[in-house]
Design a protein around this motif. Structure first.
Motif, PDB file in Angstrom:
ATOM      1  N   LEU A 104      40.392  66.139  67.482  1.00 10.67           N
ATOM      2  CA  LEU A 104      38.847  66.235  66.844  1.00 10.67           C
ATOM      3  C   LEU A 104      38.110  66.698  67.940  1.00 10.67           C
ATOM      4  O   LEU A 104      37.729  67.375  68.129  1.00 10.67           O
ATOM      5  N   GLU A 105      38.638  65.890  69.490  1.00 12.09           N
ATOM      6  CA  GLU A 105      37.392  66.064  70.867  1.00 12.09           C
ATOM      7  C   GLU A 105      38.544  67.744  70.895  1.00 12.09           C
ATOM      8  O   GLU A 105      37.484  68.498  71.496  1.00 12.09           O
ATOM      9  N   ARG A 106      39.931  68.053  70.633  1.00 10.92           N
ATOM     10  CA  ARG A 106      39.983  69.062  71.550  1.00 10.92           C
ATOM     11  C   ARG A 106      39.412  70.225  70.317  1.00 10.92           C
ATOM     12  O   ARG A 106      39.343  71.067  71.012  1.00 10.92           O
ATOM     13  N   LEU A 107      39.684  69.585  69.494  1.00 13.61           N
ATOM     14  CA  LEU A 107      39.117  70.907  68.126  1.00 13.61           C
ATOM     15  C   LEU A 107      37.239  71.410  69.193  1.00 13.61           C
ATOM     16  O   LEU A 107      37.114  72.467  67.720  1.00 13.61           O
ATOM     17  N   THR A 108      37.134  70.450  69.184  1.00 15.18           N
ATOM     18  CA  THR A 108      35.411  70.748  68.711  1.00 15.18           C
ATOM     19  C   THR A 108      35.026  72.803  69.210  1.00 15.18           C
ATOM     20  O   THR A 108      35.431  72.218  70.820  1.00 15.18           O
ATOM     21  N   GLY A 109      34.626  72.836  68.813  1.00 17.77           N
ATOM     22  CA  GLY A 109      33.732  74.632  69.151  1.00 17.77           C
ATOM     23  C   GLY A 109      35.510  75.575  69.117  1.00 17.77           C
ATOM     24  O   GLY A 109      34.807  76.515  69.832  1.00 17.77           O
ATOM     25  N   GLN A 110      36.718  75.038  68.578  1.00 19.21           N
ATOM     26  CA  GLN A 110      37.157  76.186  68.887  1.00 19.21           C
ATOM     27  C   GLN A 110      38.133  76.352  67.256  1.00 19.21           C
ATOM     28  O   GLN A 110      37.804  75.551  66.273  1.00 19.21           O
ATOM     29  N   VAL A 111      38.210  77.758  67.560  1.00 21.09           N
ATOM     30  CA  VAL A 111      38.758  78.136  65.307  1.00 21.09           C
ATOM     31  C   VAL A 111      40.636  78.288  65.679  1.00 21.09           C
ATOM     32  O   VAL A 111      40.871  78.746  67.035  1.00 21.09           O
ATOM     33  N   GLU A 112      40.496  78.698  65.129  1.00 20.96           N
ATOM     34  CA  GLU A 112      42.128  79.858  64.891  1.00 20.96           C
ATOM     35  C   GLU A 112      42.414  80.889  64.520  1.00 20.96           C
ATOM     36  O   GLU A 112      41.326  81.168  63.449  1.00 20.96           O
ATOM     37  N   ILE A 113      42.701  81.618  64.878  1.00 18.24           N
ATOM     38  CA  ILE A 113      43.124  83.205  64.556  1.00 18.24           C
ATOM     39  C   ILE A 113      44.477  83.624  64.697  1.00 18.24           C
ATOM     40  O   ILE A 113      44.967  83.092  65.452  1.00 18.24           O
ATOM     41  N   LEU A 199      44.769  79.297  69.221  1.00 15.65           N
ATOM     42  CA  LEU A 199      43.351  78.365  69.736  1.00 15.65           C
ATOM     43  C   LEU A 199      42.333  78.879  70.078  1.00 15.65           C
ATOM     44  O   LEU A 199      42.065  79.222  71.589  1.00 15.65           O
ATOM     45  N   VAL A 200      41.481  78.873  69.691  1.00 11.54           N
ATOM     46  CA  VAL A 200      40.050  80.805  70.262  1.00 11.54           C
ATOM     47  C   VAL A 200      39.057  79.918  70.131  1.00 11.54           C
ATOM     48  O   VAL A 200      38.443  78.853  69.629  1.00 11.54           O
ATOM     49  N   PRO A 201      38.382  79.448  71.154  1.00 12.53           N
ATOM     50  CA  PRO A 201      37.169  79.300  71.984  1.00 12.53           C
ATOM     51  C   PRO A 201      35.945  80.399  70.219  1.00 12.53           C
ATOM     52  O   PRO A 201      36.039  80.983  70.057  1.00 12.53           O
ATOM     53  N   ARG A 202      35.381  79.028  69.684  1.00 13.79           N
ATOM     54  CA  ARG A 202      34.027  79.923  68.387  1.00 13.79           C
ATOM     55  C   ARG A 202      33.734  80.992  69.242  1.00 13.79           C
ATOM     56  O   ARG A 202      33.581  82.010  68.740  1.00 13.79           O
ATOM     57  N   ALA A 203      32.560  80.990  70.150  1.00 11.36           N
ATOM     58  CA  ALA A 203      32.038  81.871  70.885  1.00 11.36           C
ATOM     59  C   ALA A 203      33.203  83.195  71.114  1.00 11.36           C
ATOM     60  O   ALA A 203      32.432  83.759  71.923  1.00 11.36           O
ATOM     61  N   ASP A 204      34.629  82.670  71.821  1.00 15.79           N
ATOM     62  CA  ASP A 204      34.885  83.933  72.208  1.00 15.79           C
ATOM     63  C   ASP A 204      35.725  84.593  70.513  1.00 15.79           C
ATOM     64  O   ASP A 204      36.657  85.332  71.135  1.00 15.79           O
ATOM     65  N   ALA A 205      35.670  83.928  69.210  1.00 16.65           N
ATOM     66  CA  ALA A 205      36.450  84.841  67.867  1.00 16.65           C
ATOM     67  C   ALA A 205      36.304  86.276  68.707  1.00 16.65           C
ATOM     68  O   ALA A 205      36.849  86.757  67.544  1.00 16.65           O
ATOM     69  N   ASP A 206      35.235  87.140  68.432  1.00 13.11           N
ATOM     70  CA  ASP A 206      34.810  88.206  68.396  1.00 13.11           C
ATOM     71  C   ASP A 206      35.303  88.663  68.817  1.00 13.11           C
ATOM     72  O   ASP A 206      35.662  90.040  68.799  1.00 13.11           O
ATOM     73  N   ARG A 207      34.920  88.640  70.178  1.00 16.25           N
ATOM     74  CA  ARG A 207      35.841  89.134  71.326  1.00 16.25           C
ATOM     75  C   ARG A 207      37.201  89.910  70.861  1.00 16.25           C
ATOM     76  O   ARG A 207      38.399  89.938  71.204  1.00 16.25           O
ATOM     77  N   PHE A 208      38.203  87.888  70.828  1.00 15.98           N
ATOM     78  CA  PHE A 208      39.746  87.891  70.458  1.00 15.98           C
ATOM     79  C   PHE A 208      39.648  89.199  69.629  1.00 15.98           C
ATOM     80  O   PHE A 208      40.732  89.715  69.285  1.00 15.98           O
ATOM     81  N   ARG A 209      39.324  88.643  68.738  1.00 14.63           N
ATOM     82  CA  ARG A 209      39.553  90.309  67.602  1.00 14.63           C
ATOM     83  C   ARG A 209      39.298  91.432  67.507  1.00 14.63           C
ATOM     84  O   ARG A 209      40.135  92.308  67.214  1.00 14.63           O
ATOM     85  N   ALA A 210      38.420  91.922  68.352  1.00 17.39           N
ATOM     86  CA  ALA A 210      37.732  93.850  69.417  1.00 17.39           C
ATOM     87  C   ALA A 210      39.157  93.709  69.723  1.00 17.39           C
ATOM     88  O   ALA A 210      39.709  94.315  70.185  1.00 17.39           O
ATOM     89  N   THR A 211      39.606  92.904  70.598  1.00 14.66           N
ATOM     90  CA  THR A 211      40.498  93.028  71.749  1.00 14.66           C
ATOM     91  C   THR A 211      42.144  93.326  70.688  1.00 14.66           C
ATOM     92  O   THR A 211      42.306  94.319  70.977  1.00 14.66           O
ATOM     93  N   ALA A 212      42.390  92.321  69.901  1.00 19.91           N
ATOM     94  CA  ALA A 212      43.733  92.827  69.269  1.00 19.91           C
ATOM     95  C   ALA A 212      43.534  94.153  68.223  1.00 19.91           C
ATOM     96  O   ALA A 212      44.419  94.439  68.653  1.00 19.91           O
ATOM     97  N   GLU A 213      42.601  94.302  67.992  1.00 18.23           N
ATOM     98  CA  GLU A 213      42.171  95.694  66.798  1.00 18.23           C
ATOM     99  C   GLU A 213      42.304  96.792  67.551  1.00 18.23           C
ATOM    100  O   GLU A 213      42.539  97.655  67.338  1.00 18.23           O
ATOM    101  N   ARG A 214      41.590  96.276  69.207  1.00 19.45           N
ATOM    102  CA  ARG A 214      42.387  97.572  70.114  1.00 19.45           C
ATOM    103  C   ARG A 214      43.882  97.697  70.732  1.00 19.45           C
ATOM    104  O   ARG A 214      44.296  98.602  70.855  1.00 19.45           O
ATOM    105  N   PHE A 215      43.945  96.943  70.000  1.00 17.90           N
ATOM    106  CA  PHE A 215      45.985  97.391  70.517  1.00 17.90           C
ATOM    107  C   PHE A 215      46.856  97.272  69.927  1.00 17.90           C
ATOM    108  O   PHE A 215      47.695  98.094  69.771  1.00 17.90           O
TER     109      PHE A 215
END
Length: 252
Positions: A104-113, A199-215
């Motif tokens: 739980l500590e390791r996953l705090t603030g994290q999401v899966e993409i 495993l992506v920080p929630r704060a970076d999820a939108d940037r991660f998705r945008a990078t993947a979609e540009r690729f």
């Protein structure tokens, strides 16, 4: 309605509240509550006597997990996870408390993409331009048409499309890994050249998705990249301490 054990949706820190308006599995939907054991709690309901993978129940399970993730760290359970009773579940939570608290500590603030790479089916022209073997087999099939020539050509096209998708997918994984805390390979999926969760920080999820979609746009002649998430962190937890019962599929 008879019940067979405790249906377990997730393990969360003690004190976590059940999301407002969330409903459990079953018909009528089971009432949700938390079952505490030390510093942990499980989000549970009574398990239906005949639990099947119906769409409404799958959605209830997933929607609850998504709501829980919005509030804090969650160890999500797979659909169909059932403990024998409250005493057994409390014992299981107590036995695995250190591991679950660390997770739980390791996953705090994290999401899966999740990212899947599939062959780009509308890119035959680009494939022919870049693959001499496919061009040769196409020309042979035109000169001597027949079943065997068509089979060889079809197999060559399928292999080349899958190879190009896998190559592009590996580039995508390499580029995206720098934005993730961890990666986990997913199970083999028919027709899928690559299946990886991040495993992506929630704060970076939108940037991660945008990078993947540009690729995906850049390499659209090589690969169809499917991006799913943010999701509960299924691929980065081990919650096997809670017994899971087999669940039958159902389209109802």
């Amino acid at each position: 309605m008879s019940h067979h054990g405790m249906y377990v949706y997730a393990i969360v820190p003690a004190g976590t509240s059940v999301p407002q308006d969330a409903v459990g599995v079953g018909k009528p939907p089971a009432v949700l509550h938390t079952l505490s054991a030390g510093r942990l709690a499980a989000v549970v309901s009574a398990a239906p006597a005949q639990l099947r993978a119906r769409r409404r129940d799958l959605l209830a399970h997933q929607n609850l997990l998504m709501a829980l993730v919005e509030a804090g760290p969650v160890l999500p359970m797979r659909f169909g996870t059932v403990a024998a009773d409250e005493a057994a579940l409390r014992a299981q939570l107590a036995a695995a408390e250190p591991e679950h608290l660390a997770a739980l500590e390791r996953l705090t603030g994290q999401v899966e993409i999740n990212v899947k790479a599939l062959p780009a089916q509308d890119s035959l022209a680009a494939l022919l331009a870049g693959d001499a073997t496919v061009r040769r087999l196409r020309d042979e099939a035109r000169r001597r048409p027949g079943y065997e020539a068509n089979v060889r050509l079809g197999e060559s096209v399928a292999t080349a499309l899958s190879r190009r998708a896998a190559e592009a997918g590996r580039i995508a994984v390499h580029d995206l890994t720098s934005m993730a805390r961890a990666t986990a390979p997913g199970p083999d999926v028919q027709g899928c050249a690559l299946n990886v969760s991040f495993l992506v920080p929630r704060a970076d999820a939108d940037r991660f998705r945008a990078t993947a979609e540009r690729f995906a746009t850049t390499y659209q002649e090589h690969v169809e990249l499917r991006v799913a998430g943010p999701l509960p962190c299924y691929s980065f937890v081990d919650t096997g301490a809670v017994r899971a019962t087999p669940v039958a599929a159902d389209k109802g």
